[in-house]
Design a protein around this motif. Structure first.
Motif, PDB file in Angstrom:
ATOM      1  N   VAL A  39       0.838  -1.204   0.000  1.00 42.75           N
ATOM      2  CA  VAL A  39       0.000   0.000   0.000  1.00 42.75           C
ATOM      3  C   VAL A  39       0.874   1.256   0.000  1.00 42.75           C
ATOM      4  O   VAL A  39       0.640   2.221  -0.749  1.00 42.75           O
ATOM      5  CB  VAL A  39      -0.959  -0.022   1.204  1.00 42.75           C
ATOM      6  CG1 VAL A  39      -1.668   1.326   1.353  1.00 42.75           C
ATOM      7  CG2 VAL A  39      -1.974  -1.140   1.043  1.00 42.75           C
ATOM      8  N   ASN A  40       1.893   1.284   0.836  1.00 46.66           N
ATOM      9  CA  ASN A  40       2.746   2.473   0.912  1.00 46.66           C
ATOM     10  C   ASN A  40       3.506   2.716  -0.392  1.00 46.66           C
ATOM     11  O   ASN A  40       3.663   3.863  -0.838  1.00 46.66           O
ATOM     12  CB  ASN A  40       3.735   2.346   2.070  1.00 46.66           C
ATOM     13  CG  ASN A  40       3.040   2.494   3.424  1.00 46.66           C
ATOM     14  OD1 ASN A  40       2.063   3.240   3.545  1.00 46.66           O
ATOM     15  ND2 ASN A  40       3.533   1.781   4.432  1.00 46.66           N
ATOM     16  N   ARG A  41       4.006   1.632  -1.014  1.00 45.34           N
ATOM     17  CA  ARG A  41       4.715   1.802  -2.278  1.00 45.34           C
ATOM     18  C   ARG A  41       3.794   2.397  -3.344  1.00 45.34           C
ATOM     19  O   ARG A  41       4.187   3.300  -4.094  1.00 45.34           O
ATOM     20  CB  ARG A  41       5.275   0.461  -2.750  1.00 45.34           C
ATOM     21  CG  ARG A  41       6.463  -0.023  -1.937  1.00 45.34           C
ATOM     22  CD  ARG A  41       6.946  -1.379  -2.427  1.00 45.34           C
ATOM     23  NE  ARG A  41       8.052  -1.864  -1.624  1.00 45.34           N
ATOM     24  CZ  ARG A  41       9.336  -1.532  -1.833  1.00 45.34           C
ATOM     25  NH1 ARG A  41       9.650  -0.709  -2.842  1.00 45.34           N
ATOM     26  NH2 ARG A  41      10.276  -2.017  -1.050  1.00 45.34           N
ATOM     27  N   LYS A  42       2.559   1.880  -3.451  1.00 42.17           N
ATOM     28  CA  LYS A  42       1.632   2.388  -4.447  1.00 42.17           C
ATOM     29  C   LYS A  42       1.254   3.843  -4.155  1.00 42.17           C
ATOM     30  O   LYS A  42       1.118   4.673  -5.069  1.00 42.17           O
ATOM     31  CB  LYS A  42       0.375   1.505  -4.480  1.00 42.17           C
ATOM     32  CG  LYS A  42       0.591   0.134  -5.099  1.00 42.17           C
ATOM     33  CD  LYS A  42       0.953   0.284  -6.574  1.00 42.17           C
ATOM     34  CE  LYS A  42       1.119  -1.079  -7.224  1.00 42.17           C
ATOM     35  NZ  LYS A  42       1.481  -0.943  -8.655  1.00 42.17           N
ATOM     36  N   ARG A  43       1.056   4.171  -2.873  1.00 42.57           N
ATOM     37  CA  ARG A  43       0.695   5.547  -2.517  1.00 42.57           C
ATOM     38  C   ARG A  43       1.845   6.521  -2.809  1.00 42.57           C
ATOM     39  O   ARG A  43       1.623   7.648  -3.294  1.00 42.57           O
ATOM     40  CB  ARG A  43       0.303   5.613  -1.044  1.00 42.57           C
ATOM     41  CG  ARG A  43      -1.074   4.994  -0.748  1.00 42.57           C
ATOM     42  CD  ARG A  43      -1.399   5.089   0.734  1.00 42.57           C
ATOM     43  NE  ARG A  43      -2.764   4.624   0.990  1.00 42.57           N
ATOM     44  CZ  ARG A  43      -3.306   4.599   2.215  1.00 42.57           C
ATOM     45  NH1 ARG A  43      -2.590   4.997   3.288  1.00 42.57           N
ATOM     46  NH2 ARG A  43      -4.537   4.191   2.375  1.00 42.57           N
ATOM     47  N   ILE A  44       3.067   6.125  -2.496  1.00 45.61           N
ATOM     48  CA  ILE A  44       4.219   7.000  -2.751  1.00 45.61           C
ATOM     49  C   ILE A  44       4.395   7.205  -4.248  1.00 45.61           C
ATOM     50  O   ILE A  44       4.724   8.315  -4.707  1.00 45.61           O
ATOM     51  CB  ILE A  44       5.495   6.424  -2.101  1.00 45.61           C
ATOM     52  CG1 ILE A  44       5.332   6.361  -0.564  1.00 45.61           C
ATOM     53  CG2 ILE A  44       6.719   7.238  -2.470  1.00 45.61           C
ATOM     54  CD1 ILE A  44       5.022   7.701   0.076  1.00 45.61           C
ATOM     55  N   GLU A  45       4.180   6.142  -5.049  1.00 43.85           N
ATOM     56  CA  GLU A  45       4.264   6.305  -6.500  1.00 43.85           C
ATOM     57  C   GLU A  45       3.228   7.311  -6.983  1.00 43.85           C
ATOM     58  O   GLU A  45       3.504   8.169  -7.831  1.00 43.85           O
ATOM     59  CB  GLU A  45       4.030   4.953  -7.190  1.00 43.85           C
ATOM     60  CG  GLU A  45       5.168   3.974  -7.000  1.00 43.85           C
ATOM     61  CD  GLU A  45       4.872   2.642  -7.653  1.00 43.85           C
ATOM     62  OE1 GLU A  45       3.785   2.527  -8.279  1.00 43.85           O
ATOM     63  OE2 GLU A  45       5.697   1.710  -7.540  1.00 43.85           O
ATOM     64  N   TYR A  46       2.024   7.230  -6.437  1.00 39.24           N
ATOM     65  CA  TYR A  46       0.981   8.167  -6.817  1.00 39.24           C
ATOM     66  C   TYR A  46       1.338   9.589  -6.380  1.00 39.24           C
ATOM     67  O   TYR A  46       1.115  10.565  -7.109  1.00 39.24           O
ATOM     68  CB  TYR A  46      -0.337   7.717  -6.203  1.00 39.24           C
ATOM     69  CG  TYR A  46      -1.507   8.602  -6.554  1.00 39.24           C
ATOM     70  CD1 TYR A  46      -1.853   8.841  -7.887  1.00 39.24           C
ATOM     71  CD2 TYR A  46      -2.263   9.201  -5.562  1.00 39.24           C
ATOM     72  CE1 TYR A  46      -2.929   9.656  -8.204  1.00 39.24           C
ATOM     73  CE2 TYR A  46      -3.344  10.007  -5.867  1.00 39.24           C
ATOM     74  CZ  TYR A  46      -3.681  10.220  -7.193  1.00 39.24           C
ATOM     75  OH  TYR A  46      -4.740  11.033  -7.510  1.00 39.24           O
ATOM     76  N   ALA A  47       1.915   9.723  -5.161  1.00 39.95           N
ATOM     77  CA  ALA A  47       2.316  11.045  -4.652  1.00 39.95           C
ATOM     78  C   ALA A  47       3.412  11.657  -5.530  1.00 39.95           C
ATOM     79  O   ALA A  47       3.425  12.870  -5.777  1.00 39.95           O
ATOM     80  CB  ALA A  47       2.782  10.920  -3.203  1.00 39.95           C
ATOM     81  N   CYS A  48       4.332  10.845  -5.982  1.00 41.90           N
ATOM     82  CA  CYS A  48       5.389  11.353  -6.866  1.00 41.90           C
ATOM     83  C   CYS A  48       4.801  11.936  -8.139  1.00 41.90           C
ATOM     84  O   CYS A  48       5.240  12.994  -8.631  1.00 41.90           O
ATOM     85  CB  CYS A  48       6.373  10.236  -7.196  1.00 41.90           C
ATOM     86  SG  CYS A  48       7.404   9.744  -5.791  1.00 41.90           S
TER      87      CYS A  48
END
Length: 734
Positions: free
Chosen positions: A680-689
């Motif tokens: 979940v965190n990896r996908k969210r950080i990718e979206y934030a980038c």
């Protein structure tokens, strides 16, 4: 002409013709008699049913007529002119004070009311405390009206001059008053009521008996049916019989006890309707059926003559040809009366001439021996009647011990059985054979001792195994008397119902069956649930049930073929159920072609059962894998849809998919190679980038959009997964 000549001059033909014609006549007349009785019974039932329906219709008609009369009384009671005449007190004492105009109008209203009711012949209205009666054909004094109706003077106590209670009526049928002139039509009296519900007069309706009779005829739609309508006291209202009743009470009692008439009572009127057919009519119908049957009988008797003649000519031709062969030329020249005598003399000559008799015996000896031996083994005839015949044919039983062996093979021909019997015989052992059926033959072995009999059975079994390895041999116990041969034959035949424990052995001995206890063994019930197990995809349960079943039926050694056939049938039902419930193609041909008589039948059936369980387990595994794939895809779709929700957690996924949190986490790990939080965190950080690089949103807005409630948590995780802070990442992208 030739057929007539044969019929006149041939005794043989005459006997044959009479036999066939008598047989045909008896059969045809018996069938025709049964058909006539059946038709009479059905006709009587149809008459009874139609009479019952007509009685019900007649009772309904009575209720309908009474309801129409009550409706007529209600409409008459609302007549303003009658109310005006009733309210005029001056007319109570003087009939001449009646207003002629009002009186004429009231009479005209009664005429109109009668015209609308076909059942009414005359309408008369008596107003209480008045001295006159208003009719549709004029007005008369009460004295004149009462004298014309009842042939007497009116009395204040008369029930026809008093108010009649609501819903009730008074009825005077034709001929009810003795020694008086009754009215031409039945009389019905009802109260007339004004708009306030007050009864102020009585309406006398003279029923039109002729019109009612026509209406009932039209309703019943049966000119042959008689009908009678009585009131609740049993007095006749209208009749549709041949004559008018003289004694109404006697007629009612007679109809009540007559089975040819059916009755029904009206629920509203209480009138009783009788309908049915007279005895003369039923006798006429019976006579017509009887004459029809007699006519058909005569026709069948006439048709039987050429039919019997045709059959006799066909059967007589070979007899005549044989008679011509055995008859002398002198007899042939004389006449044709000697066919029967010529045949009889020819047959007698065969038995008088020993050479001819021996020739016939040589031809038919195998058939006679086989037939007599079969009678001896089955016990259908006494032994004392069979043994002399066998002795005359050269078959004797010199030894005291006997064993019966039944052979089950592809083809139990006479040549095949004869060759085996000849190989089994020796100087101390006899072996007879019987051809029983196409696939079943019987051997009867005789020897001085039981041991010699068993040795002969062993030789027969060895020969059988070498010649045809697919055959089975059932061996009975040793019989010490010829009376026991029937029981020995039954033992050998029952032994063929079992398979030996050794697949290479083809012999089943009755003594071994009794010692093993297989005769008392019953099939277990563990296969009853086999179709349900296959339908539910429970391969382990099905395999355990099959293993338990085979262990149970094989525990004594010999296996009953019936138990194996039952297992095969249950397997076929289970496979069909699996095809229907789980889908997929199953190859049922090996199971359908399997038979308990084939080599290695038990092992082959076990192998087929295991293959079916393996196939079921494979289908179940494929379904589970497909379900897992579908479930995983659904889980990842749900996770992708709610990835940026702030309340996303394992507990929420567990509640949505009805699975434990550990199962959810393990499933995500298998699909993504990351645990839940890491993924979940990896996908969210990718979206934030992508948001930091492509939009002007603040870091706090990017954090909330990516699913983080706290920007501090977002900054910490962003640096953990990307190595720099969100601000540095944006400056690098700029």
């Amino acid at each position: 002409m030739k057929a007539i000549h044969l019929f006149r001059h041939s005794n043989t033909y005459r006997r044959m013709f009479l036999h066939n014609y008598i047989l045909y006549t008896a059969t045809a007349l018996l069938l025709l008699l049964m058909a006539g009785l059946l038709i009479c019974r059905q006709d009587f039932a149809a008459c009874r049913e139609s009479a019952l329906q007509a009685a019900s219709n007649l009772a309904y008609y009575a209720d309908d007529q009474l309801a129409a009369c009550q409706k007529l009384a209600a409409s008459v009671g609302q007549n303003e002119r009658l109310l005006s005449l009733y309210s005029n007190a001056a007319t109570d004492l003087d009939f001449s004070l009646l207003d002629s105009t009002t009186l004429f109008a009231a009479q005209h209203d009664l005429v109109s009311a009668k015209a609308l009711n076909r059942f009414a012949a005359t309408l008369n209205v008596y107003l209480y405390n008045k001295q006159f009666v208003i009719s549709d054909n004029g007005t008369m004094t009460l004295e004149s009206f009462y004298q014309s109706i009842f042939n007497m003077s009116p009395s204040i106590f008369s029930e026809y001059l008093r108010p009649i209670s609501s819903g009730s009526f008074l009825f005077l049928p034709k001929g009810a008053v003795e020694e008086t002139d009754t009215p031409q039509h039945p009389l019905l009296a009802l109260s007339v009521i004004n708009g306030n519900g007050t009864r102020y007069g009585n309406l006398f309706i003279l029923l039109d008996e002729r019109q009612m009779r026509e209406d009932i005829r039209l309703l019943l739609n049966n000119q042959d049916m008689e009908f009678y309508l009585f009131d609740s006291a049993g007095r006749p209202i209208v009749t549709g019989g041949p004559t008018e009743p003289d004694n109404s009470s006697a007629l009612f009692s007679c109809l009540s006890t007559d089975d040819h008439f059916q009755s029904s009572t009206g629920s509203l009127s209480g009138w009783i309707g009788f309908t049915g057919y007279s005895k003369s009519f039923l006798e006429k119908r019976f006579r017509s059926i009887l004459w029809t049957v007699c006519g058909l009988s005569i026709l069948l008797l006439i048709l039987g003559l050429p039919l019997a003649h045709a059959l006799c000519r066909k059967s007589y031709a070979p007899i005549r040809e044989l008679a011509s062969i055995v008859s002398s030329s002198g007899h042939q020249a004389a006449d044709r009366v000697i066919e029967y005598e010529a045949l009889k003399s020819a047959i007698s000559s065969i038995f008088e001439d020993k050479s001819l008799l021996e020739e016939q015996l040589l031809i038919y000896r195998p058939l006679l021996v086989n037939s007599l031996l079969l009678e001896l083994l089955e016990g259908s005839l006494p032994r004392t009647a069979i043994l002399p015949g066998l002795q005359r044919l050269g078959v004797e039983f010199h030894y005291p011990s006997h064993v019966c062996c039944c052979i089950l093979t592809d083809c139990a021909s006479q040549e095949f059985l004869m060759s085996l019997a000849l190989e089994t015989r020796n100087t101390h052992t006899g072996c007879l054979y019987v051809t029983y059926r196409k696939h079943l033959g019987i051997f009867l072995i005789s020897a001085p001792t039981p041991q010699d009999c068993m040795q002969a059975c062993s030789r027969l079994l060895d020969l059988l195994t070498r010649i045809t390895p697919n055959a089975f041999l059932g061996v009975s116990d040793t019989a010490d008397r010829l009376e026991q041969l029937g029981m020995a034959c039954q033992q050998s035949r029952r032994a063929l119902e079992y398979l030996p424990p050794d697949p290479s052995c083809r012999g089943i001995f009755w003594k071994q069956l009794e010692a093993s206890g297989a005769l008392e063994l019953t099939a277990p019930s563990c296969l009853k649930s086999l179709p349900a197990s296959f339908g539910a995809g429970q391969a382990a349960e099905a395999r355990n049930n099959l293993t338990l079943y085979f262990q149970s039926i094989c525990c004594c050694g010999p296996v009953k073929k019936e138990h194996l056939t039952y297992a095969r049938d249950q397997l076929l039902a289970a496979v069909s159920r699996a095809e229907k419930e789980t889908g997929g193609a199953w190859n049922q041909d090996p199971l359908r072609s399997w038979t308990p008589d084939q080599p290695g039948a038990l092992d082959e059936l076990k192998h087929l059962a295991l293959l079916a369980c393996d196939r079921l387990e494979q289908n179940s595994q494929e379904q589970k894998e497909q379900q897992l794939q579908n479930s995983a895809q659904t889980l990842m779709d749900y996770l992708t849809l709610h990835l940026y929700d702030e309340d996303l957690s394992l507990s929420k996924l567990s509640e949505a998919f009805q699975m434990s949190e550990s199962s959810i986490s393990r499933r995500i790990k298998q699909i993504t190679d990351y645990n839940f939080l890491d993924y979940v965190n990896r996908k969210r950080i990718e979206y934030a980038c992508s948001l930091l690089a492509e939009t002007d949103m603040s870091v706090n807005e990017v954090a909330r959009t990516a699913g983080y409630e706290s920007d501090i948590t977002f900054r910490r995780l962003f640096k953990k997964y990307s190595g720099i802070t969100p601000g540095d990442y944006r400056r690098q992208k700029e």
